[in-house]
Scaffold this active site. Structure first.
Site, mmCIF file in Angstrom:
data_model
loop_
_atom_site.group_PDB
_atom_site.id
_atom_site.type_symbol
_atom_site.label_atom_id
_atom_site.label_comp_id
_atom_site.label_asym_id
_atom_site.label_seq_id
_atom_site.Cartn_x
_atom_site.Cartn_y
_atom_site.Cartn_z
ATOM 1 N N HIS A 1 0.830 -1.209 0.000
ATOM 2 C CA HIS A 1 0.000 0.000 0.000
ATOM 3 C C HIS A 1 0.864 1.258 0.000
ATOM 4 C CE1 HIS A 1 -3.052 2.846 1.115
ATOM 5 N NE2 HIS A 1 -3.914 1.960 1.588
ATOM 6 N N GLU B 1 -0.719 1.050 -5.529
ATOM 7 C CA GLU B 1 -0.575 -0.164 -4.726
ATOM 8 C C GLU B 1 -0.661 -1.433 -5.579
ATOM 9 O OE1 GLU B 1 -3.662 0.032 -1.693
ATOM 10 O OE2 GLU B 1 -3.811 2.182 -2.028
HETATM 11 C C1 BG6 Z 1 -6.819 2.116 -0.076
HETATM 12 C C2 BG6 Z 1 -8.245 1.740 -0.215
HETATM 13 O O1 BG6 Z 1 -6.033 1.051 -0.512
HETATM 14 O O2 BG6 Z 1 -6.518 2.384 1.278
HETATM 15 C C3 BG6 Z 1 -9.114 2.854 0.356
HETATM 16 O O3 BG6 Z 1 -8.560 1.501 -1.574
HETATM 17 C C4 BG6 Z 1 -8.707 3.141 1.785
HETATM 18 O O4 BG6 Z 1 -10.474 2.478 0.283
HETATM 19 C C5 BG6 Z 1 -7.231 3.453 1.812
HETATM 20 O O5 BG6 Z 1 -9.467 4.212 2.300
HETATM 21 C C6 BG6 Z 1 -6.686 3.751 3.213
HETATM 22 O O6 BG6 Z 1 -6.940 2.696 4.067
HETATM 23 P P1 BG6 Z 1 -6.520 2.764 5.579
HETATM 24 O O7 BG6 Z 1 -7.141 1.573 6.248
HETATM 25 O O8 BG6 Z 1 -5.030 2.695 5.643
HETATM 26 O O9 BG6 Z 1 -7.063 4.062 6.115
#
Ligand code: BG6
Length: 292
Positions: A162, A265
């Site tokens: 991510h 990602e």
């Molecule tokens: C992204 C998702 O990968 O991560 C989003 O597609 C999400 O929907 C974002 O809001 C952040 O996620 P988190 O759990 O780290 O706040």
């Protein structure tokens, strides 16, 4: 994959030290090729700066650390499900592997790159025994590989790297490599859509799961550089930025910080999720380089 034994301390090579960073243990890498910070919590890389370059990873100055917190920025390792999971009802968003301390199992430096391997065992809250392993090669380029291995139970897995990429202004990006690709739009209830035959330019809250498993180049127009993301073992590329309306609701992100990053990602998610039989494994990876 290295076995995790009774806490045999791993020898740290030159260029790598174990330090407290933001109140938690982290491996700090400082070599002629790059500087980097890798937190043991989540096996979470929060910084990578190749020599002569500016920081490549964005990190929120309001991020939480420790006690199961998900660090906001860097490269969160996501799994064994993505978002709320395919059923939409998972208790923890993006899985549990980012919320646990990992153990360092290997560390080496060949004079060019530092290689660090970490493992997360005995943490699967389902009792299924799923294990996670991560490998980082840190130098002029950065490679990250994440392996999920099923325990005694068969399990369906999703996974993602991510990555929060630091950019000068998210409103002045041209993201190449997604042209003409199908995507699910998570700002529209996962509606199916298709990218035009042009580079992607972000103009509002963006949360898209592209059916793309090949190279993506993030052209940071205002920053005068490109970051190239070369994935392997993936099926999807997720592009996310909350824009001010969603960023305002995130306590661990300054209200105006959304302009400074884009998440691109590499992932296996949604219908590309894989069923792992006992002992079966899924590995996804990515290599980054910076071009000027
Ligand atoms: C992204 C998702 O990968 O991560 C989003 O597609 C999400 O929907 C974002 O809001 C952040 O996620 P988190 O759990 O780290 O706040």
């Amino acid at each position: 994959m290295s076995p995790v034994t009774e806490r045999t301390p791993v020898h740290l090579p030159s260029g790598v030290s174990l330090e407290q960073v933001n109140g938690t243990e982290a491996l700090v890498i400082d070599t002629p090729a790059a500087r980097a910070v890798l937190h043991l919590d989540g096996a979470h890389l929060t910084s990578w700066t190749p020599a002569g370059e500016q920081e490549v990873l964005w990190l929120s100055e309001l991020s939480e650390y420790g006690d199961g917190a998900a660090i906001r920025g860097g490269i969160p390792l996501v799994g064994p499900w993505f978002g709320p999971g395919r059923s939409g009802d998972k208790p923890v968003k993006h899985g549990w592997i980012r919320n646990h301390p990992w153990e360092l199992t290997e560390a080496s430096f060949d004079g060019k790159d530092v290689v660090l391997e970490l493992a997360l065992v005995d943490a699967d809250p389902s009792g299924g025994g799923l294990r996670a392993d991560a490998r980082f090669r840190i130098g002029a380029e950065l490679s990250v590989d994440l392996t999920l291995t099923a325990g005694a139970q068969e399990v369906e897995v999703e996974a993602a790297l991510h990555t929060y990429l630091a950019v000068a202004d998210v409103r002045e990006l041209r993201i190449h490599g997604l042209q003409g690709a199908d995507y699910l739009d998570n700002t529209q209830g996962l509606a199916e859509d298709r990218q035009e035959d042009t580079a992607l330019e972000l103009t509002g809250p963006t949360d898209r799961i592209y059916s793309v498993n090949s190279e993506v180049r993030i052209e940071d127009v205002a920053g005068g550089r490109s970051i190239v993301s070369c994935p392997r073992g993936t099926a999807k590329t997720v592009v996310w930025n909350p824009w001010p309306e969603l960023a305002a609701g995130m306590a661990d992100m300054p209200d105006d910080a959304w302009t400074s990053f884009v998440c691109v990602e590499p992932a296996v998610a949604k219908e590309s999720a894989q069923v792992l039989r006992s002992g079966g494994a899924l590995t996804i990876g990515v290599t980054y380089r910076v071009e000027r």
